[in-house]
Design a protein around this motif. Sequence first.
Motif, mmCIF file in Angstrom:
data_model
loop_
_atom_site.group_PDB
_atom_site.id
_atom_site.type_symbol
_atom_site.label_atom_id
_atom_site.label_comp_id
_atom_site.label_asym_id
_atom_site.label_seq_id
_atom_site.Cartn_x
_atom_site.Cartn_y
_atom_site.Cartn_z
ATOM 1 N N GLN A 111 -38.047 24.097 -0.378
ATOM 2 C CA GLN A 111 -37.940 23.403 0.843
ATOM 3 C C GLN A 111 -37.195 24.228 1.736
ATOM 4 O O GLN A 111 -36.464 25.125 1.488
ATOM 5 N N THR A 112 -37.433 24.131 3.091
ATOM 6 C CA THR A 112 -36.882 25.026 4.056
ATOM 7 C C THR A 112 -36.055 24.238 5.129
ATOM 8 O O THR A 112 -36.078 23.007 5.336
ATOM 9 N N ALA A 113 -34.981 24.795 5.587
ATOM 10 C CA ALA A 113 -34.229 24.317 6.291
ATOM 11 C C ALA A 113 -33.337 25.387 7.192
ATOM 12 O O ALA A 113 -33.610 26.543 7.229
ATOM 13 N N ILE A 114 -32.625 24.709 8.376
ATOM 14 C CA ILE A 114 -32.069 25.694 9.223
ATOM 15 C C ILE A 114 -30.421 25.517 8.912
ATOM 16 O O ILE A 114 -29.888 24.545 8.974
ATOM 17 N N ILE A 115 -29.806 26.557 8.953
ATOM 18 C CA ILE A 115 -28.483 26.535 8.771
ATOM 19 C C ILE A 115 -27.809 26.164 9.988
ATOM 20 O O ILE A 115 -27.873 26.804 11.209
ATOM 21 N N GLU A 116 -26.940 25.171 9.769
ATOM 22 C CA GLU A 116 -26.144 24.674 11.001
ATOM 23 C C GLU A 116 -24.965 25.423 11.097
ATOM 24 O O GLU A 116 -24.242 26.031 12.077
ATOM 25 N N THR A 117 -23.963 25.409 9.918
ATOM 26 C CA THR A 117 -22.529 25.934 10.065
ATOM 27 C C THR A 117 -22.093 26.300 8.293
ATOM 28 O O THR A 117 -22.727 25.803 7.666
ATOM 29 N N VAL A 118 -21.278 27.331 8.485
ATOM 30 C CA VAL A 118 -20.705 27.614 7.061
ATOM 31 C C VAL A 118 -19.033 27.276 7.234
ATOM 32 O O VAL A 118 -18.457 27.595 8.197
ATOM 33 N N ILE A 119 -18.826 26.549 6.205
ATOM 34 C CA ILE A 119 -17.140 26.087 6.014
ATOM 35 C C ILE A 119 -16.536 26.848 4.973
ATOM 36 O O ILE A 119 -17.241 27.643 4.578
ATOM 37 N N GLY A 120 -15.171 26.688 4.736
ATOM 38 C CA GLY A 120 -14.806 27.459 3.874
ATOM 39 C C GLY A 120 -13.698 28.212 4.331
ATOM 40 O O GLY A 120 -13.597 28.355 5.766
ATOM 41 N N GLU A 121 -12.618 28.981 3.619
ATOM 42 C CA GLU A 121 -11.475 29.581 4.378
ATOM 43 C C GLU A 121 -12.163 30.911 5.136
ATOM 44 O O GLU A 121 -13.137 31.330 4.606
ATOM 45 N N ASN A 122 -11.469 31.351 5.928
ATOM 46 C CA ASN A 122 -12.006 32.434 6.918
ATOM 47 C C ASN A 122 -12.689 33.508 6.209
ATOM 48 O O ASN A 122 -13.702 33.804 6.462
ATOM 49 N N ASN A 123 -12.138 34.156 5.301
ATOM 50 C CA ASN A 123 -12.655 35.195 4.613
ATOM 51 C C ASN A 123 -14.002 34.885 3.783
ATOM 52 O O ASN A 123 -14.876 35.670 3.862
ATOM 53 N N HIS A 124 -13.944 33.872 3.170
ATOM 54 C CA HIS A 124 -15.010 33.392 2.544
ATOM 55 C C HIS A 124 -16.252 33.040 3.285
ATOM 56 O O HIS A 124 -17.357 33.482 2.926
ATOM 57 N N ALA A 125 -16.002 32.254 4.530
ATOM 58 C CA ALA A 125 -17.033 32.079 5.055
ATOM 59 C C ALA A 125 -17.683 33.342 5.902
ATOM 60 O O ALA A 125 -18.789 33.149 5.925
ATOM 61 N N MET A 126 -17.061 34.215 6.141
ATOM 62 C CA MET A 126 -17.272 35.336 6.686
ATOM 63 C C MET A 126 -17.977 36.168 5.953
ATOM 64 O O MET A 126 -19.285 36.717 6.302
ATOM 65 N N ARG A 127 -17.900 36.257 4.617
ATOM 66 C CA ARG A 127 -18.780 36.843 3.626
ATOM 67 C C ARG A 127 -20.035 36.122 3.657
ATOM 68 O O ARG A 127 -21.158 36.891 3.461
ATOM 69 N N LEU A 128 -20.484 34.829 3.449
ATOM 70 C CA LEU A 128 -21.306 34.264 3.461
ATOM 71 C C LEU A 128 -22.078 34.713 4.720
ATOM 72 O O LEU A 128 -23.495 34.691 4.759
#
Lengths: 599, 75
Positions: free
Chosen positions: B11-28
């Motif tokens: 299944q295909t999707a478009i990424i909307e947002t990445v949540i999580g604490e700052n460093n972790h979200a940045m890594r993703l």
Amino acid sequence: MCPSTNPVWIACIGYPNAGKTSVFNSLTHSNFKAVNYPGSTVQYNTATTSTATGITHWLDTPGVVTFSPGSDDERVTHDVLTNLSSIDAAAPQHPDLIVYVADAFQLERHLMGLKLLQSQGYPVVLMITRADLMRKYGGHIAIELLSELAQCPVFYVSSHKGSGLPSIDTLRNLIPNTPYKPLLFESESGWKASARWASMTVRKVLTPPVAKNELDRWILHPQLGGLLFVLIMGLFFFLIFLGAQPLMDGIDSGWLSLTELIRHSVPQSRWSSLLVDGLFANIGAVLIFTPQILLLFIATGILESTGYLARAAIIVDRPLSWLGLSGKSFVPLLSGSACAIPAILATRTLPNKTQRMITLWMIPLMPCSARIPVYGLLLALLFHGHPLRSAVGMVVIYAISISIAILIGKFISTRYKVPNNSFYIELPRWQIPYWPMIFKNGITQTVEFLKKAGPAILAISLLLWGLSQYPNTQNSWLAHIGQWVGPLFAPMGWDWRVGVAVLASFAAREVFVAVLASMLLISQAQLGVHLSNGAAPLLSTPSILGLIVFFMISMQCGSTLAVIKKETGSWKIPAAITVAYVGLAYLAAVAVVHIALLF
Amino acid sequence: MTPLSTLNTHQTAIIETVIGENNHAMRLLALGFTPGSEVSLFKGSVLGGPRVFTVQGSRIALREYDAALIHVSVN
């Protein structure tokens, strides 16, 4: 600043698997390891070159996804960028030039990091690797346009062979003449802006390759993947031990002829017995296991460079999560089956201290190559030299060793609080191994092993020969020591000579074989036991099983303890490991011998 | 919007947002899970472990924990 007279500092930066180490090697003509696993360059490598325009200091850094320090290897990259003088006092605070390495097949992701560094003010030269593979699969990158959009020089290089690389002097001329003051501050918005730029740029410059990557459908298949993993790892060890046999036989007979030649060409004396029965026999006893050790290093190199290790890390992630670990611990643990020292250094890639501690406790239990000679000898005694049964026996020993490591890991993990549940890993492309590099690395690592083992064997041989010869061979000091330590090993049914060999193995495990071999020769004169009759009377089957179990668990490697001390900062952990594993090994050996005696 | 962890195979999707604490979200984000990118589930988990996603032409494995931080809209 005038780059033509001052020494300059150039750092290679990039994502894991971008090909930094290959670029670094080609630029500096040195030979470091280029591998496919994220974070393999745990220690930063440096080199210094001297060319017409002056001296250049090179730094290879661990591959990172972001530039904030999370694990220990990320800290190295962070320090190289922001505080280089803390690593080398002679260096400026920041590198004079960044060689940013990006993989042609991962262009969009890798361009994000480039943009981020540029936006912080770093002077960057972009090197795109795997140009040859890209062409092979029909992909194309418009280099001139990319250079214009990225506002930096771009070089398009082939993997391994390094064609397309600029000369050192060309690179030095790209160093800006004005000093710069970068500001390394990452933020989500910074990454998002870089992502937008990368996505736009890639759309303009990249004609994507048409490469189908079907192998992962099988390797990562929900059920089949696990089965294939067990099969691949089982075959891995089985083939090493079976494949080494002909080579070992060759070395055995060659060394024996050489020994006999020397025995007949030097006059018979106390000193000739030292040379032939002491030194030559001892060195030969360890030398014979070189093929197994070499094959182990080469096979690990193959698994690493094809890209299978990253897949294996995914497959074992779930089982390892039971120990509070993640798939990231797989590579340190697997390299522990070759040697604990690089394995302990590899724990620097682990994301937190808890995972590092659990992995550190498990590594000394992995069946390292120093144990191969010991198991080889004991299995030969157990199966009377039957090669197929010995190879199967070796695989069983490995399976039991790994099970013990898992149980101990579980016990250790209950003593720590496991912080978070995150695990991500990028899958490198499947690759055909670059054979020259694999063989060269395998040979280098084997030579290192022999160099490390050599002095210990030499010293112990001389000491034992001295102890066995004085005051006289009938009533030697060695026999006195043996009788004195005898009771310690009596519960396992080990003869005093075996006991002395076990004691000597605390200098280095492989010494056990050398010592036992020379002990049998020494005692030949005293007790009339002929080695050619086999050592069966010396060791019963339960005693052999006890010895195998003892060597599986016992901590007998000074270098490993020294590295653990260095990595953890105190003797607390190494001391605890020694006491725990030697004690446990002793108890387990006694238990196994007594259980085996029931049958 | 649903978490990436709910995606079915292929299944295909478009990424909307990445949540999580700052460093972790940045890594993703840095791994390639950037808003606007197309993402698909390449393989479900082996032995109940991480799942393999295709994003920006690379294959990246994520545990449930990380995949739940990435929110996508399914086409």
